[in-house]
Scaffold this motif. Structure first.
Motif, PDB file in Angstrom:
ATOM      1  N   ARG A 499      15.390   5.248  -3.092  1.00 26.08           N
ATOM      2  CA  ARG A 499      14.005   5.711  -3.190  1.00 26.08           C
ATOM      3  C   ARG A 499      13.066   4.546  -2.936  1.00 26.08           C
ATOM      4  O   ARG A 499      13.459   3.373  -3.061  1.00 26.08           O
ATOM      5  N   GLU A 500      11.833   4.878  -2.586  1.00 28.88           N
ATOM      6  CA  GLU A 500      10.814   3.870  -2.336  1.00 28.88           C
ATOM      7  C   GLU A 500       9.715   3.972  -3.384  1.00 28.88           C
ATOM      8  O   GLU A 500       9.499   5.015  -3.991  1.00 28.88           O
ATOM      9  N   ARG A 501       9.052   2.856  -3.588  1.00 30.34           N
ATOM     10  CA  ARG A 501       7.848   2.822  -4.424  1.00 30.34           C
ATOM     11  C   ARG A 501       6.904   1.853  -3.740  1.00 30.34           C
ATOM     12  O   ARG A 501       7.203   0.655  -3.639  1.00 30.34           O
ATOM     13  N   ILE A 502       5.763   2.365  -3.271  1.00 28.49           N
ATOM     14  CA  ILE A 502       4.842   1.580  -2.448  1.00 28.49           C
ATOM     15  C   ILE A 502       3.696   1.067  -3.312  1.00 28.49           C
ATOM     16  O   ILE A 502       3.097   1.820  -4.083  1.00 28.49           O
ATOM     17  N   TYR A 503       3.400  -0.212  -3.165  1.00 26.15           N
ATOM     18  CA  TYR A 503       2.286  -0.842  -3.879  1.00 26.15           C
ATOM     19  C   TYR A 503       1.312  -1.364  -2.828  1.00 26.15           C
ATOM     20  O   TYR A 503       1.513  -2.428  -2.238  1.00 26.15           O
ATOM     21  N   SER A 504       0.272  -0.572  -2.570  1.00 29.94           N
ATOM     22  CA  SER A 504      -0.668  -0.909  -1.504  1.00 29.94           C
ATOM     23  C   SER A 504      -2.096  -0.820  -2.020  1.00 29.94           C
ATOM     24  O   SER A 504      -2.518   0.212  -2.540  1.00 29.94           O
ATOM     25  N   ASP A 505      -2.809  -1.913  -1.900  1.00 27.43           N
ATOM     26  CA  ASP A 505      -4.227  -1.979  -2.247  1.00 27.43           C
ATOM     27  C   ASP A 505      -4.780  -3.208  -1.548  1.00 27.43           C
ATOM     28  O   ASP A 505      -4.061  -3.917  -0.837  1.00 27.43           O
ATOM     29  N   HIS A 506      -6.071  -3.488  -1.768  1.00 22.23           N
ATOM     30  CA  HIS A 506      -6.670  -4.618  -1.065  1.00 22.23           C
ATOM     31  C   HIS A 506      -6.019  -5.938  -1.446  1.00 22.23           C
ATOM     32  O   HIS A 506      -6.060  -6.909  -0.683  1.00 22.23           O
ATOM     33  N   ASP A 507      -5.388  -6.005  -2.632  1.00 27.24           N
ATOM     34  CA  ASP A 507      -4.720  -7.241  -3.035  1.00 27.24           C
ATOM     35  C   ASP A 507      -3.270  -6.987  -3.459  1.00 27.24           C
ATOM     36  O   ASP A 507      -2.672  -7.807  -4.141  1.00 27.24           O
ATOM     37  N   MET A 508      -2.707  -5.851  -3.061  1.00 25.18           N
ATOM     38  CA  MET A 508      -1.301  -5.551  -3.318  1.00 25.18           C
ATOM     39  C   MET A 508      -0.627  -5.210  -1.998  1.00 25.18           C
ATOM     40  O   MET A 508      -1.187  -4.464  -1.185  1.00 25.18           O
ATOM     41  N   ALA A 509       0.562  -5.725  -1.796  1.00 24.52           N
ATOM     42  CA  ALA A 509       1.307  -5.435  -0.574  1.00 24.52           C
ATOM     43  C   ALA A 509       2.792  -5.601  -0.858  1.00 24.52           C
ATOM     44  O   ALA A 509       3.411  -6.590  -0.473  1.00 24.52           O
ATOM     45  N   GLY A 510       3.345  -4.654  -1.555  1.00 26.47           N
ATOM     46  CA  GLY A 510       4.747  -4.754  -1.922  1.00 26.47           C
ATOM     47  C   GLY A 510       5.465  -3.427  -1.818  1.00 26.47           C
ATOM     48  O   GLY A 510       4.848  -2.358  -1.822  1.00 26.47           O
ATOM     49  N   ILE A 511       6.787  -3.483  -1.709  1.00 24.28           N
ATOM     50  CA  ILE A 511       7.617  -2.282  -1.724  1.00 24.28           C
ATOM     51  C   ILE A 511       8.802  -2.533  -2.640  1.00 24.28           C
ATOM     52  O   ILE A 511       9.343  -3.635  -2.704  1.00 24.28           O
ATOM     53  N   LEU A 512       9.159  -1.512  -3.367  1.00 30.69           N
ATOM     54  CA  LEU A 512      10.348  -1.530  -4.204  1.00 30.69           C
ATOM     55  C   LEU A 512      11.278  -0.454  -3.687  1.00 30.69           C
ATOM     56  O   LEU A 512      10.917   0.720  -3.621  1.00 30.69           O
ATOM     57  N   ILE A 513      12.470  -0.858  -3.288  1.00 35.12           N
ATOM     58  CA  ILE A 513      13.508   0.077  -2.870  1.00 35.12           C
ATOM     59  C   ILE A 513      14.590   0.030  -3.931  1.00 35.12           C
ATOM     60  O   ILE A 513      15.106  -1.046  -4.256  1.00 35.12           O
ATOM     61  N   TYR A 514      14.921   1.185  -4.488  1.00 34.17           N
ATOM     62  CA  TYR A 514      15.797   1.175  -5.648  1.00 34.17           C
ATOM     63  C   TYR A 514      16.718   2.386  -5.657  1.00 34.17           C
ATOM     64  O   TYR A 514      16.468   3.390  -4.986  1.00 34.17           O
ATOM     65  N   THR A 515      17.772   2.275  -6.406  1.00 44.69           N
ATOM     66  CA  THR A 515      18.706   3.385  -6.605  1.00 44.69           C
ATOM     67  C   THR A 515      18.402   3.961  -7.961  1.00 44.69           C
ATOM     68  O   THR A 515      18.819   3.435  -8.978  1.00 44.69           O
ATOM     69  N   ALA A 516      17.687   5.030  -7.996  1.00 46.90           N
ATOM     70  CA  ALA A 516      17.358   5.686  -9.264  1.00 46.90           C
ATOM     71  C   ALA A 516      17.809   7.122  -9.149  1.00 46.90           C
ATOM     72  O   ALA A 516      17.045   7.999  -8.801  1.00 46.90           O
ATOM     73  N   THR A 517      19.066   7.352  -9.392  1.00 43.18           N
ATOM     74  CA  THR A 517      19.632   8.687  -9.348  1.00 43.18           C
ATOM     75  C   THR A 517      20.339   8.958 -10.661  1.00 43.18           C
ATOM     76  O   THR A 517      20.685   8.025 -11.393  1.00 43.18           O
ATOM     77  N   THR A 518      20.570  10.217 -10.926  1.00 46.04           N
ATOM     78  CA  THR A 518      21.224  10.569 -12.175  1.00 46.04           C
ATOM     79  C   THR A 518      22.741  10.576 -12.046  1.00 46.04           C
ATOM     80  O   THR A 518      23.433  10.858 -13.013  1.00 46.04           O
ATOM     81  N   ASP A 519      23.270  10.269 -10.867  1.00 43.61           N
ATOM     82  CA  ASP A 519      24.724  10.207 -10.726  1.00 43.61           C
ATOM     83  C   ASP A 519      25.170   8.760 -10.591  1.00 43.61           C
ATOM     84  O   ASP A 519      24.397   7.818 -10.778  1.00 43.61           O
TER      85      ASP A 519
END
Length: 612
Positions: A499-519
């Motif tokens: 899954r992705e989690r995007i952090y975008s703003d005028h002073d944020m520029a990051g991405i978190l790619i993670y395995t967040a599943t229930t299995d």
């Protein structure tokens, strides 16, 4: 003419003890078959009831203070999970749609009119031939749902006051075609037989004088409410019938860790000092887990109000959500070394051991290895018809319960991930390029048109929200997709497990790619290794190499618009689209042209490096 009289029942199909129907995974009851969604069980169809009717007293509480404050609840609970042989209750459902048809005698009746034996959906007149639930339902933009009005449909244009006074409907399929024209509806009163052709047209129901009934069959009693929205016909199994609205948050310090976790788990917030001292004195082993004293606990409780004030409840939900994202971003940048066991520290984020300078040519700054994370996903509401947008009024968001509760249904998932930031100096230079701004404006304009169209609809009022589309947001979202595809091929995870989690703003520029599943795929341990600088460099370069070419080029790269509601540019299933469970934005706001550039138009890609 009136609908047929109900047959005398010889056996209760729903009376007495609750009937056990089937099983579903807990995660499905939040994301796929949540409150208000329809679920098929063998040859029957049901709608999931409001969570205030669930037997959830045995379900453990899920605590996530930041998310609970955002949503105005005390805690969360997972859907009930019990041994089906021992369960007496759990997640309740109601039969929906009401209309069924018998394939043999072709009768089209409400389920109870068939007078079936208990726990069987069969036609007693046809040697227990299995009944088939209606394929068609009607919904409106405010979330109401009801059976398709077959009687009104077949009698359109006819003298509804004439006839014998007793009508019996039947449905048959002619020929081998699966088209709507092949589905024929007849009535015993003698009106001409009609097909279902045209039932899905925009104003088909309005033309026969049928308006929204305001029905809410997922709530106890199916109470209706006034509604002047125009209903429309949909297939019962259509994905547009139910869109969940899910809010999520990562468990980051201070809550959920150490003394704060102890205070939260033992429900000590707001308690008086005397109660806390007595409670902890009776449980001497509790403090040993986190290496704290009673005074430490009292200090945390006293400071709780100050910590909570970082996100004011007076702000709109959108702004509070952005504030929560900023807190996560700052913690991901700062890191959080391991100090406690997993039970008392759900978030561990550390710097890699390798030399990060090799990432400088890629304009990637300090990556972080998220060796442990916990995400709570809560179902807050749902909509029907069009996908939810920022321009939707509150009336579109359907309530999950009829009676107020202090909890919402949610699931917690444990995983790992990789966080990376793009160079702020490089970003500011790149996103101010004229060609970059012009390309991003095309997506932004399409998004603005979508928001305006939603705001212009009948009964919609208020200011149209501004589009959030920026070159930075498109870039971050697209590189996240490219990396997920790359890692799904390289390290053994399926794309749907990432899954992705995007952090975008005028002073944020990051991405978190993670395995967040229930299995089990959430804890295999392989994703964190991809964040080491040497492997990360190879992954990014390989992802960029794939992004340079798509099997649908040149059509894909030169497309003026693509995707749902034209919210993508160069993005298709052959290059950067993902399973929708992996994407925060339903595969919208993507453009690989911003990654690698386009020589014909002079568009500079952010990663202006060799992709070999």
């Amino acid at each position: 003419m009136t609908p047929p009289t109900r047959r005398k029942r010889t056996g209760g199909a729903t009376g007495g003890a609750l009937r056990k129907l089937g099983q579903a995974r807990r995660s499905q009851l939040v994301t796929t078959y949540g409150v208000g969604a329809m679920i098929a069980v063998e040859n029957e169809s049901f709608i999931v009831a409001g969570h205030d009717s669930w037997s959830a007293h045995d379900a453990p509480k899920i605590l996530e203070r930041r998310l609970a404050q955002l949503l105005g609840v005390d805690h969360f609970r997972p859907p009930p999970a019990k041994d089906p042989d021992e369960a007496y209750d759990g997640v309740r459902v109601y039969r929906f749609p009401d209309y069924y048809t018998c394939p043999k005698c072709e009768q089209l009746l409400r389920f109870r009119a068939f007078n079936p034996p208990r726990e069987e959906a069969v036609c007693v007149d046809c040697s227990k031939e299995k009944l088939v639930p209606s394929r068609f339902v009607v919904v409106c933009d405010d979330g109401h749902i009801d059976d398709f009005p077959y009687w009104e449909w077949v009698h359109r244009g006819a003298d509804r006051e004439g006839g014998t006074g007793r009508c019996a409907l039947s449905m048959r399929t002619v020929g081998a075609s699966a088209s709507l024209r092949a589905i024929r509806i007849r009535c015993s009163c003698g009106v001409p037989e009609v097909s279902m052709e045209g039932a899905f047209s925009k104003r088909a129901l309005q033309e026969i004088g049928y308006g929204c009934t305001g029905r809410r069959p997922w709530l106890a009693g199916g109470n209706s409410e006034g509604c002047d929205e125009e209903p429309k016909t949909m297939q019962r199994g259509s994905s547009s019938v139910w869109h969940p609205i899910v809010q999520s948050a990562l468990s980051i310090p201070p809550w959920g860790e150490g003394i704060h976790a102890l205070v939260e788990k033992h429900r000590l917030l707001g308690k008086e000092e005397g109660y806390v001292r007595t409670y902890l004195a009776d449980r001497p082993g509790v403090l040993e887990h986190v290496g704290a004293t009673v005074e430490d606990v009292l200090e945390v409780i006293a400071a709780a109000d100050e910590v909570d004030s970082t996100v004011s409840e007076e702000l709109p939900v959108v702004q509070r959500t952005s504030a929560l994202r900023r807190q996560e971003y700052e913690r991901l940048v700062r890191g959080n070394p391991e100090r406690h066991s997993a039970e008392w520290q759900p978030f561990v984020c550390e710097r890699p051991l390798g030399d990060v300078s090799i990432l400088a040519p890629l304009h990637i700054e300090q990556p972080m290895l998220v060796k442990r994370l916990r995400e709570v996903r809560a179902l807050t509401a749902f909509v029907r018809g069009e996908l939810p947008t920022e321009a939707d009024p509150d009336s579109r968001r359907c309530e999950l319960r009829e009676q107020s509760t202090e909890w919402l249904p949610a699931i917690e998932v444990i995983g790992e991930g990789v966080f990376l930031r793009l160079s702020e100096s490089r970003l500011q230079q790149w996103e101010n390029e004229t060609t970059v701004l012009h390309r991003a404006e095309r997506v932004r304009q399409h998004h603005r048109e979508v928001l305006q169209a939603r705001a212009r609809k009948k009964s919609r009022s208020g200011a149209v929200p501004e589009s959030h589309v920026t070159p930075r947001q498109l870039l971050l979202h697209t590189i996240a997709h490219a990396l997920i595809i790359e890692w799904s091929l390289d390290c053994g995870y399926s794309a749907s497990a990432l899954r992705e989690r995007i952090y975008s703003d005028h002073d944020m520029a990051g991405i978190l790619i993670y395995t967040a599943t229930t299995d089990s795929q959430g804890s295999l341990g392989g994703l964190v290794a991809q964040g080491e600088p040497e492997k990360l460099e190879l992954s990014v370069r390989s992802a960029l190499s794939r992004a340079h070419w798509c099997s649908n080029d040149p059509l894909c790269m030169e497309s003026d618009a693509s995707g749902a509601e034209s919210l993508n540019l160069a993005a298709c299933h052959a290059c950067v689209l993902l399973p929708e469970t992996s994407c925060e934005s339903m595969n919208s706001f993507l453009d690989r042209g911003l990654l690698v550039g386009e020589s014909d138009s002079g568009l500079p890609g952010y990663f202006d490096v060799s992709h070999r």
